[in-house]
Design a protein around this motif. Sequence first.
Motif, PDB file in Angstrom:
ATOM      1  N   VAL A  97       0.852  -1.197   0.000  1.00  9.22           N
ATOM      2  CA  VAL A  97       0.000   0.000   0.000  1.00  9.22           C
ATOM      3  C   VAL A  97       0.883   1.241   0.000  1.00  9.22           C
ATOM      4  N   THR A  98       0.669   2.094  -0.980  1.00  4.68           N
ATOM      5  CA  THR A  98       1.312   3.409  -1.037  1.00  4.68           C
ATOM      6  C   THR A  98       0.234   4.460  -0.804  1.00  4.68           C
ATOM      7  N   ALA A  99       0.373   5.232   0.253  1.00  5.85           N
ATOM      8  CA  ALA A  99      -0.590   6.294   0.579  1.00  5.85           C
ATOM      9  C   ALA A  99       0.043   7.647   0.264  1.00  5.85           C
ATOM     10  N   ILE A 100      -0.548   8.371  -0.680  1.00  3.93           N
ATOM     11  CA  ILE A 100      -0.084   9.720  -0.999  1.00  3.93           C
ATOM     12  C   ILE A 100      -0.879  10.682  -0.124  1.00  3.93           C
ATOM     13  N   VAL A 101      -0.158  11.385   0.771  1.00  4.98           N
ATOM     14  CA  VAL A 101      -0.799  12.085   1.884  1.00  4.98           C
ATOM     15  C   VAL A 101      -0.492  13.587   1.819  1.00  4.98           C
ATOM     16  N   PRO A 102      -1.508  14.452   1.743  1.00  8.13           N
ATOM     17  CA  PRO A 102      -1.267  15.897   1.792  1.00  8.13           C
ATOM     18  C   PRO A 102      -0.922  16.337   3.204  1.00  8.13           C
ATOM     19  N   VAL A 103       0.083  17.204   3.316  1.00  7.84           N
ATOM     20  CA  VAL A 103       0.598  17.561   4.634  1.00  7.84           C
ATOM     21  C   VAL A 103       1.172  18.962   4.596  1.00  7.84           C
ATOM     22  N   ALA A 104       1.167  19.628   5.745  1.00  9.46           N
ATOM     23  CA  ALA A 104       1.796  20.949   5.894  1.00  9.46           C
ATOM     24  C   ALA A 104       2.132  21.151   7.362  1.00  9.46           C
ATOM     25  N   LEU A 105       3.280  21.749   7.615  1.00  7.92           N
ATOM     26  CA  LEU A 105       3.646  22.100   8.985  1.00  7.92           C
ATOM     27  C   LEU A 105       2.961  23.392   9.408  1.00  7.92           C
ATOM     28  N   ARG A 106       2.616  23.484  10.694  1.00 10.14           N
ATOM     29  CA  ARG A 106       1.969  24.683  11.213  1.00 10.14           C
ATOM     30  C   ARG A 106       2.967  25.841  11.263  1.00 10.14           C
ATOM     31  N   ARG A 107       2.544  26.981  10.741  1.00  6.45           N
ATOM     32  CA  ARG A 107       3.323  28.214  10.812  1.00  6.45           C
ATOM     33  C   ARG A 107       2.348  29.370  11.008  1.00  6.45           C
ATOM     34  N   PRO A 108       2.822  30.513  11.544  1.00  7.83           N
ATOM     35  CA  PRO A 108       1.897  31.605  11.901  1.00  7.83           C
ATOM     36  C   PRO A 108       1.072  32.138  10.739  1.00  7.83           C
ATOM     37  N   ASP A 109       1.606  32.078   9.523  1.00  8.80           N
ATOM     38  CA  ASP A 109       0.901  32.671   8.390  1.00  8.80           C
ATOM     39  C   ASP A 109       0.021  31.684   7.641  1.00  8.80           C
ATOM     40  N   ARG A 110      -0.215  30.500   8.190  1.00  7.42           N
ATOM     41  CA  ARG A 110      -0.923  29.459   7.452  1.00  7.42           C
ATOM     42  C   ARG A 110      -2.267  29.109   8.073  1.00  7.42           C
ATOM     43  N   GLU A 111      -3.273  29.032   7.226  1.00  9.22           N
ATOM     44  CA  GLU A 111      -4.590  28.535   7.615  1.00  9.22           C
ATOM     45  C   GLU A 111      -4.748  27.146   7.006  1.00  9.22           C
ATOM     46  N   PRO A 112      -4.890  26.123   7.810  1.00  6.21           N
ATOM     47  CA  PRO A 112      -4.868  24.768   7.265  1.00  6.21           C
ATOM     48  C   PRO A 112      -5.956  24.494   6.233  1.00  6.21           C
ATOM     49  N   GLU A 113      -7.167  25.069   6.442  1.00  7.24           N
ATOM     50  CA  GLU A 113      -8.219  24.795   5.461  1.00  7.24           C
ATOM     51  C   GLU A 113      -7.902  25.417   4.105  1.00  7.24           C
ATOM     52  N   GLN A 114      -7.193  26.556   4.107  1.00  5.70           N
ATOM     53  CA  GLN A 114      -6.809  27.161   2.841  1.00  5.70           C
ATOM     54  C   GLN A 114      -5.744  26.325   2.135  1.00  5.70           C
ATOM     55  N   LEU A 115      -4.823  25.767   2.895  1.00  2.00           N
ATOM     56  CA  LEU A 115      -3.833  24.874   2.297  1.00  2.00           C
ATOM     57  C   LEU A 115      -4.506  23.626   1.742  1.00  2.00           C
ATOM     58  N   ALA A 116      -5.472  23.092   2.476  1.00  2.00           N
ATOM     59  CA  ALA A 116      -6.190  21.905   2.009  1.00  2.00           C
ATOM     60  C   ALA A 116      -6.946  22.200   0.725  1.00  2.00           C
ATOM     61  N   LEU A 117      -7.569  23.368   0.649  1.00  2.55           N
ATOM     62  CA  LEU A 117      -8.284  23.751  -0.575  1.00  2.55           C
ATOM     63  C   LEU A 117      -7.323  23.967  -1.725  1.00  2.55           C
ATOM     64  N   SER A 118      -6.179  24.568  -1.431  1.00  3.18           N
ATOM     65  CA  SER A 118      -5.220  24.870  -2.485  1.00  3.18           C
ATOM     66  C   SER A 118      -4.722  23.611  -3.173  1.00  3.18           C
ATOM     67  N   SER A 119      -4.671  22.525  -2.449  1.00  8.92           N
ATOM     68  CA  SER A 119      -4.177  21.284  -3.051  1.00  8.92           C
ATOM     69  C   SER A 119      -5.281  20.321  -3.449  1.00  8.92           C
ATOM     70  N   ASN A 120      -6.480  20.468  -2.874  1.00 12.87           N
ATOM     71  CA  ASN A 120      -7.484  19.415  -3.051  1.00 12.87           C
ATOM     72  C   ASN A 120      -8.883  19.911  -3.406  1.00 12.87           C
ATOM     73  N   ALA A 121      -9.012  21.153  -3.858  1.00 15.15           N
ATOM     74  CA  ALA A 121     -10.349  21.670  -4.179  1.00 15.15           C
ATOM     75  C   ALA A 121     -11.039  20.807  -5.223  1.00 15.15           C
ATOM     76  N   ALA A 122     -10.302  20.399  -6.261  1.00 10.91           N
ATOM     77  CA  ALA A 122     -10.913  19.587  -7.313  1.00 10.91           C
ATOM     78  C   ALA A 122     -11.339  18.225  -6.776  1.00 10.91           C
ATOM     79  N   HIS A 123     -10.545  17.654  -5.883  1.00  7.34           N
ATOM     80  CA  HIS A 123     -10.902  16.354  -5.323  1.00  7.34           C
ATOM     81  C   HIS A 123     -12.145  16.457  -4.446  1.00  7.34           C
ATOM     82  N   LEU A 124     -12.232  17.538  -3.654  1.00  7.30           N
ATOM     83  CA  LEU A 124     -13.399  17.704  -2.778  1.00  7.30           C
ATOM     84  C   LEU A 124     -14.684  17.903  -3.574  1.00  7.30           C
ATOM     85  N   ALA A 125     -14.565  18.320  -4.836  1.00  9.54           N
ATOM     86  CA  ALA A 125     -15.742  18.529  -5.680  1.00  9.54           C
ATOM     87  C   ALA A 125     -16.091  17.298  -6.510  1.00  9.54           C
ATOM     88  N   ALA A 126     -15.233  16.284  -6.502  1.00 11.97           N
ATOM     89  CA  ALA A 126     -15.443  15.097  -7.331  1.00 11.97           C
ATOM     90  C   ALA A 126     -16.248  14.051  -6.576  1.00 11.97           C
TER      91      ALA A 126
END
Length: 319
Positions: free
Chosen positions: A207-236
Amino acid sequence: MTDFSVLIPFSPRRPEQVLPYAALVQWTAARRLWQGQAMLVDAAHAAASASGAGFRVPLGLGVTLMPLRHPYDAAHQVRSLALTTGQPVVAGFGPGQPAFQASMRGKPYASPLTASREYVGIVRGLLTGEIVRTEGQYFSCHGGLPPATPPQVEVGLGVLRPGMARLAGEVADRAITWLTPATYVRDTLLPALREGAAKAGREVPKVTAIVPVALRRPDREPEQLALSSNAAHLAAGHYQDMLRRSGIEVVADDPVLSAKRLVAGGGFLHGDLDEVSAALDAYREAGADEVVLNLTGVFNTFGQQAALDDLKKILAARA
């Protein structure tokens, strides 16, 4: 033991753009360099170019969309890449969305499972040196590849739901997941893989799991990062179905809320280094043999250096 690998977090326009990520695999504990379906510089061409530049590393391609390439050509391309680079290759394939299937072949596959079974069967047969004689509903092949002895080539199948996981258990060397929480891999996909493997009397695929990830930093909103990489997937539809099966209730007309639920449900990993390391360990405990770090959200929002910085920190913690 679970391997950790690197996904190129964008579609390269020039092959030299791949080099920082190939170098990261060559110089760190990362196992393999992955690239998804590319519509600009072909993933195999980019990997061969990186090899010619001196970065010869194990490679992962996937998930390549089946309607774009006959399985004979797919087997030839993958074996050619292994011969060119001298490195093992994992080649993943998948049918794509019905609209894409229709755009390429006039109509979607009435049975994506049947199409995938035929495709993977032909590719694996050719790569193992068989003379393939298949007259399928979707794919046919009568012939073989010229004899050669390349490094290992594994054939993977993109897996989101139990039906495709059972099929991967029967016919593939690898099951390749995208956006699947660790608990879903453990509770849904692995049992289906085992069921398919038992039916075919063979070992359970890796099993190979391709996993979206980001480290927490002061200028980052996790939901925006998730949308930036996966908006098309969330709509499929097929991703929405998979996420709902995993307990993440996405909302078709509210992508921000869906992204927040994706983060909360473990489909997008976010936190400090210790939190991310623990979340990655959950994939190991769930049975994943390889976890591919996908920094697409960071790359799309903050650029390459930020993505490379996160990758280096995460990989150093896995060493």
